[in-house]
Structure formats: C-alpha cells, structure tokens
Enzyme design. Structure first.
Site, short mmCIF file in Angstrom:
data_model
loop_
_atom_site.label_atom_id
_atom_site.label_comp_id
_atom_site.label_asym_id
_atom_site.label_seq_id
_atom_site.Cartn_x
_atom_site.Cartn_y
_atom_site.Cartn_z
N ALA A 254 45.11 56.11 7.90
CA ALA A 254 44.39 54.86 7.62
C ALA A 254 44.14 54.13 8.92
O ALA A 254 44.90 54.26 9.88
CB ALA A 254 45.23 53.99 6.69
N GLY B 272 47.60 58.95 6.23
CA GLY B 272 46.53 59.12 5.25
C GLY B 272 45.76 60.42 5.46
O GLY B 272 45.23 61.00 4.50
N GLU C 105 47.78 62.98 3.80
CA GLU C 105 47.70 62.75 2.35
C GLU C 105 46.36 63.24 1.79
O GLU C 105 46.31 63.77 0.68
CB GLU C 105 47.89 61.26 2.03
CG GLU C 105 49.32 60.81 2.35
CD GLU C 105 49.50 59.33 2.16
OE1 GLU C 105 48.81 58.55 2.83
OE2 GLU C 105 50.33 58.94 1.32
N GLU D 177 54.43 56.68 8.34
CA GLU D 177 54.36 55.29 7.90
C GLU D 177 55.71 54.55 8.00
O GLU D 177 55.78 53.41 8.42
CB GLU D 177 53.86 55.19 6.44
CG GLU D 177 52.38 55.49 6.27
CD GLU D 177 52.08 56.97 6.14
OE1 GLU D 177 52.96 57.81 6.41
OE2 GLU D 177 50.93 57.31 5.77
#
Ligand code: NAD
Length: 728
Positions: free
Chosen positions: A66, A119, A122, A144
């Site tokens: 992200a 992300g 993911e 994270e």
C-alpha cells in the site's frame, strides 16, 4: 489506465503488467486499486480472455504494498464514529478489490520476478497460482507489524488458510520475509524458476488447466493444522498468545490485533473473515503506537534516507574511492559496507597482518551472504575485489573520503589525520568514527577542518542501519552533504547532530544504563530492574546492556568525565560499585563472561550471585503501580535527556532524534522514539511527571526550559498537542 497495461496473447492469456508511472517501485494507490477493479470487470466480461498473468514492469520488483504516504491521511483521522467508519471503508476497498480478482472465475497467476511485500504480497496471495524467480533480491513478506500495523489486504486470512496459523505466525507477527526457496518450501509459492521465466511458467500453468478457484472457496476445504477449535488449533492459540505476550509485553496493539483477526477470522467463511480483518486494521491504525511508528519508522526514516538533512544548495557528491584507517572490528565492518555499495576501498592498518585480518572479516561476511542465498557468486567476487588491504597510505591517493577507525585515542587519531589528509582529492572529506571524542577537538589536527566531520557507525556495522553524522565547529556544508551522500550510498540512514559530549545517541543511551544503576543502588533487586527494562520495550535491561557495552568502558568513561568536568561532576552512587567490579574483581561484562551476569560457555546467562554482597537488595517485588513507576523512570529519563539535546541544539529535528533513538540504541520502538513519546503523553503531562520525579530523585529529571515553554503554549514536537494523551 495509468498503472496497468493488458496484452492478450493468441492463447487468450491476458498479461496484466503493473508499472506505476514515474516511480521506481509499484505501490497500491487508490488509483491503482480502481484500475485493478476495472481489469477484473474486463476479464469477467471478455470471453476471449481465458486466464490472467499479473506481472510487473519494474526491475525493482512486483509491488512494495500500500502507498503509506497516501494512507497517512487515514492515520490522521478523527476519534469519532464517522471517521472510524470512513477509515474502515477505505481499508475494506483492498479486500473488496482483491476478493474480486480471486473470484473472477478465471485462473489468475502472479509472476513474481522481484520483491512482493505487504499489500503487494497480499495481491499475489489473492491469485490462484504464484511463480517466483530464483533471484537473491526477491523477498516475500508482510512487514506491516514492524511499523505498528496489521496486514489489511487479506494477509491475516489467506496466509493461515494456505499454510496454517502456526506457520503463518512469524510472517504475520514478526514481519519476517522469505526468499523464493523458503516460500516454495512453505508452499506459499507454487514454483520457483530462473529469473525472467515467471510469465512463461504462469502461462504454462494456465494452459495446463490451472483452476481459477481459491482452495478456501472449495467445499472440501480444510484449514491446514486444523480449525481453531481442534486439538491442534487450540494449541496454536494458547501458546501463540503467551508467546506474543512474552515478546511484546503488551506494548504493541498490532500483534494482539493480528492474533484476534486470525482467531476470529478462521472461524467464519472468507468474506466475513476479510471484514473482520478490515475492522482490526482500522482499529489498529487509530492507536497512538501505529501513528507514531508509521511516522518514525516509515515516513521519517524514508525522508532521512533520501537525504532530507542535506544542506540546501550543496552540490551532490558521489564517493568512488574511500580509505578506511584501522582494520579492527569497526573498520572491517565499514569496509564491507562500502564495498557492497561498489566503493573502491583501501583498508589500512599498522601491519599488513592486521589489515589482512580486517579484509578476511569482509570475506567472511560475503561468504555467509552467499551461503544463505542472499548474494550471488558474481557479486561476491566483485565486492571482495573492491577491498585492498595494505599499510601504504599512497594506495588511496586521490580518494574522495577517509573514514578513521583507529584506537579511541586523541594522539593516535591526530597522527593518522596528518598522514592521511594529503592523500585526499581536492574537496575530499575526512570522517572520524570516534564514539566519544568531540569532533571540534579532533579537527585541531586537521589542515582542513572545514572538511573534517564525525561519521559515527554502530556495531555490528553490517546489522546496524544508523550512522550519526557529527558537525564540528568548522565543518562546512559541503562536508555534511558529502557525509550524507556517502551514508545514503551505503544504504544506511543518516542523522545529523552537533558536537557535544556523547553526541546524541551515546549521551541518551547512557542515561538508561545510569537509571538502572541508580535503582540498583536504591536496593531494587537486579532481576526486577532488567525485567522492567525489557517490559518497557527496550531490547535488554539496563544491567544487561551495561554488561554488553563492557563495565570497564562504563568505568573508563566515568573516570574521564569526572576528570573533564572537575567539580561539576556529580558522582553516582554506583561509581564505586563499578570501580570495585572492574578493578578489584575483574568483572568486565560480557566480554570476559563476568559482569552483572555470569556467562557460562553453554547455557543461559544468570545473574551473578556475588552482586548481593556488594549491594543488598531490599526491594524484591514489583507489582503495579510500583512496576509502572520504574517503567516511567527508565523511559522518561531517556526522553528528558533527548529533550535536553533538542533544547541545546545537539539535535535540531525531532525526526533525527526519534529515528536515531530507535535505530541507534533500540529505544522502545512502540513509542516512535523519545520525542514521539513526549508528544504522545502530552508535553504538559510529561513535564508535570518529570517535575514529580525530579522532586523525588533529583535534577536528572528536570525538564529543560524549552520543553516547559512548549507545554505552556500547548505545542508538541510534531505539531499541536493532541487532545487525547496516552499513558506511557
Ligand atoms: P579495534 O581495536 O577493534 O580496532 C582498531 C584498529 O585500529 C586496530 O586494528 C589497530 O591495529 C588499528 N590502528 C591503531 N592505530 C593505528 C594507526 N596508527 N594506523 C592504522 N591503524 C591503526 O577498535 P574498534 O572497536 O574497531 O574501534 C575503532 C574506533 O571506532 C574507535 O574510535 C571507537 O571508539 C569507534 N567506535 C567503536 C564502536 C564499537 O562498538 N566498538 C562503535 C562506534 C565507534
């Protein structure tokens, strides 16, 4: 579309290439997520598309996750219900988009030529097949939790469903990253191929009948290791909770929330599970710990790592050739860091044997990296080829930089300065790695004090990411810029500080050990002191740290400081104790296996039994609120010293102070650093607490005048004081 391009081949396989414009690395911005959503619609509606390969157009990797800069707005969201809801909506977008891809009805494979983190990883987990390249730079993982967040793109749900909660735990809770072979061994990726071969391997899987359904969307799906309420599952969560508590002492909401998200999520179908994750993500984002950690460990570190402290207008520099004087522990480590960055390195010592010994340390580090698959043979050969070990100063004639790492002795340093400086190129910089000697004093031996600067590394150099750059009285902007450029080139994080006793890091760190020693002198049992120390979030207790630093060094610094300060020196109650341990009992700390602890050859260290004969413990129980009081003393003592450094201009930017504290001496990372801790508590509340501590223990807790003024004005180091303060 700006971020993706789609090319469909004759077999109907759409290769979707992620290539964010103007960036060296792909990140998942709101715009990129929106584009993925429209790609999914296209894939669903276009009957000619049989399958999808998700790839990257960046040499640097697949996707770094992200876009945290964009997410920063989310962290600043208000405390009310509406803001929480808005935050949840923002976060659930990741899960909605990734789930859309996963359920598009056609096979989707991820071609991972380089790193996929957060992300980005993911997104790959939401694909039905993953192929990774056998590339030593490839990393897969969910970092994270290292910045106080939880994975928010399905990581807490897909990973345990793929490999089981037990195997997923270190990846989720510690942010541990994997190389291709490890990921294959754990069945996180399906194939590892030679670099450049990922897209073809993905296409082959699709053509071979690859199925476009995730395992957890099949009727027969079973969670590896068993569901939560099974013998295996219960073990994982009972043990897991205890282990999380043991390693975090409850300081990190993110780890606890990851445990909760996995525990609750595994008991429901995936769609509900993803909503659970998003709720925990939103809650975690709003914690003061997440806000402070993202700011310091992501935003500030990134800014400093990009040279934010460079003096404006100073011309860029690029070190090509640098000498390292002194091939001891530090010199050899510095030579290694330089060679890794492609800098031609001349490693000098008094004898050829000593210089060679330094070079063989570099060789050991390189061999270790190769044996662990972190470096290929060609890079290893190139790195070693850049290091020349010699006693001949002529060998570095024309060098851009000298790093001096000889003995910590003014005369020795002055002699090598005089000998080395004439070898430097015009504008070349002389950096001293001294840990205690003021730079302005050392610069007296220099014919060009404007090009003389402190470049202070930490031990062990290959693992410690911080470099403290110290300006002497006459140091020029050019020398500061050159030192920062050099630190950036060797991929470490620079902070810039002014010359003062102990500079910034050593000065503040020493207060942690000193406060522990004060407690010892008060009769508090040593086990309590170190347990509370660890529970504050420091890597080790103060007595353990004193042993690691070496008690003879603590003693030597005390004697030197007392000599330098004369009448102004305030003797500490444990000065005599340390003197006795060092001089009479030969207990020097970890280095000779005897200090506050005994270090047996095999087995764990134990507290030294004889200590109680020197200081008898009178307090051997510490329940709250007394334990909280000790915790406050250990943390606030360091923070108030950092505030003094700021007041005195030793540090001039709170980001330097916070990043330097966490990277330099391991200051409780959950707090975001001492300045963030003060802001988090609230400046006024911190000042009031310090005043109370000063009343009880003396002026070492006195808040500096600048901090009092900030409290009055309602200011904080990072802006106005928050409306809701936290307890630290
Ligand atoms: P060390 O004793 O391991 O190495 C010093 C090296 O310098 C030795 O190999 C020695 O032979 C060499 N040397 C001495 N005089 C020399 C001369 N005239 N010419 C060339 N070489 C000479 O020491 P170290 O731990 O590597 O520390 C070096 C410097 O780095 C010191 O100033 C120290 O304060 C500083 N420092 C140390 C640490 C640490 O944790 N050890 C951390 C930061 C900074």
């Amino acid at each position: 579309m700006k971020n993706f391009k789609i090319e469909t081949d004759a077999d109907g396989i759409a290769v979707v290439t992620f290539d964010a414009p103007g960036k060296s690395m792909n990140t998942l911005t709101a715009a990129a997520l929106g584009e993925i959503e429209s790609i999914v619609e296209q894939v669903k509606s276009d009957a000619a598309i049989k399958g999808v390969v998700l790839a990257s157009g960046k040499a640097s990797g697949f996707c770094a996750g992200a876009d945290l800069d964009e997410m920063a707005g989310a962290f600043a969201s208000g405390e009310d219900e509406a803001s929480l809801k808005a935050l949840y909506e923002r976060v659930i977008t990741f899960n909605r988009v990734f789930r859309g891809l996963e359920t598009c009805g056609k096979p989707v494979a991820a071609a991972l030529e380089g790193l996929a983190l957060g992300g980005g990883f993911e997104l790959a987990l939401a694909c039905h097949y993953r192929v990774a390249a056998d590339n030593p730079k490839l990393q897969l993982g969910l970092p994270e939790s290292k910045v106080g967040l939880i994975p928010g793109g399905g990581g807490t749900q897909r990973l345990p469903r793929l490999i089981g909660a037990m195997a997923a735990a270190p990846l989720l809770l510690e942010g541990k990253s994997l190389r291709a072979a490890e990921a294959l061994g754990m069945k996180i990726v399906n194939e590892v191929v030679a670099p450049g071969g990922c897209i073809d391997a993905c296409k082959a899987w699709i053509k071979g009948g690859g199925e476009g359904v995730a395992p957890w969307d099949k009727k027969e799906f079973k969670i590896p290791g068993g569901p939560v309420y099974s013998a295996g599952g219960i073990q994982v969560f009972i043990m897991g909770n205890a282990m999380v508590r043991k390693s975090t002492y409850g300081n990190y909401p993110a780890q606890l929330n990851i445990m909760k998200a996995v525990y609750e999520g595994l008991q429901v179908p995936i769609d509900a599970a993803l909503r659970i994750e998003s709720r925990y993500f939103a809650n975690t984002c709003r914690t003061p710990q997440a806000k402070a950690m993202v700011r310091t460990l992501f935003q500030s570190m990134q800014a400093l790592g990009k040279g934010s402290a460079r003096p404006a207008g100073a011309a860029p520099t690029n070190v090509q050739k640098a000498a390292v004087l002194g091939a001891g522990m530090m010199g050899a480590g510095i030579a290694h860091a330089q060679a890794l960055a492609g800098i031609e390195t001349i490693l000098i010592d008094q004898t050829q044997e000593a210089a060679d010994k330094g070079r063989s340390h570099v060789e050991d580090l390189v061999k270790k990296a190769v044996s662990r698959g972190r470096m290929d043979a060609a890079k290893a050969e190139k790195t070693l080829g850049l290091v020349t070990a010699t006693t001949d100063y002529e060998a570095f004639k024309g060098a851009d930089l000298v790093i001096e790492a000889v003995f910590e002795n003014r005369e020795v340093k002055a002699a090598v300065t005089k000998k080395a400086e004439p070898m430097l190129a015009d504008g070349g910089v002389f950096g001293s790695n001294t840990s205690t000697l003021p730079i302005t004093g050392l610069a007296q031996a220099s014919a060009r004090p404007e090009n003389f600067i402190g470049i202070h590394f930490f031990s062990p150099v290959d693992r410690m990411m911080l470099v403290e750059i110290i300006k002497g009285e006459k140091t020029s902007d050019h020398a500061i810029a050159a030192a920062i450029d050099y630190v950036m080139k060797i991929k470490k994080t620079p902070i810039v500080v002014n010359d003062a006793r102990g500079f910034y890091t050593s000065r503040c760190f020493s207060t942690y050990v000193a406060e522990g020693l004060e407690m010892l002198a008060e009769g508090i049992a040593p086990a309590i002191i170190d347990n509370v120390g660890r529970a504050t979030g420091m890597p080790r207790g103060p007595l353990e740290m004193a042993d690691d630093v070496a008690l003879d060094l603590v003693h030597k610094i005390t004697v030197q400081t007392a000599k330098d300060l004369g009448d102004a020196y305030k003797a500490r109650p444990t000065d005599a104790l340390i003197a006795e341990m060092v001089e009479k009992l030969g207990r020097l700390g970890r280095k000779n296996s005897k200090g506050f602890y005994d270090y047996p050859e095999s087995g764990e260290k134990t507290l030294w039994h004889g200590l109680k004969d020197l200081v008898a413990p009178t307090v051997d129980e510490a329940e709250p609120p007394f334990a909280d009081h000790l915790r406050q003393r250990l943390l606030y003592r360091q923070a108030v010293e950092a505030a003094r450094c700021y007041d005195e201009g030793v540090v001039t930017d709170p980001r330097d102070a916070d990043v330097g504290a966490i990277l330099g001496w391991g200051f409780a990372p959950w707090s975001g650093g001492p300045m963030s801790l003060i802001d988090g508590v609230g400046v006024a509340a911190f000042v009031a607490a310090c005043d109370a501590l000063a009343k009880q223990y003396g002026d070492r807790f006195d808040p500096p005048a600048g901090l009092r003024a900030m409290a009055k004005k309602g200011e904080g180091y990072y802006g106005p004081a928050p409306s809701k303060a936290v307890a630290a």
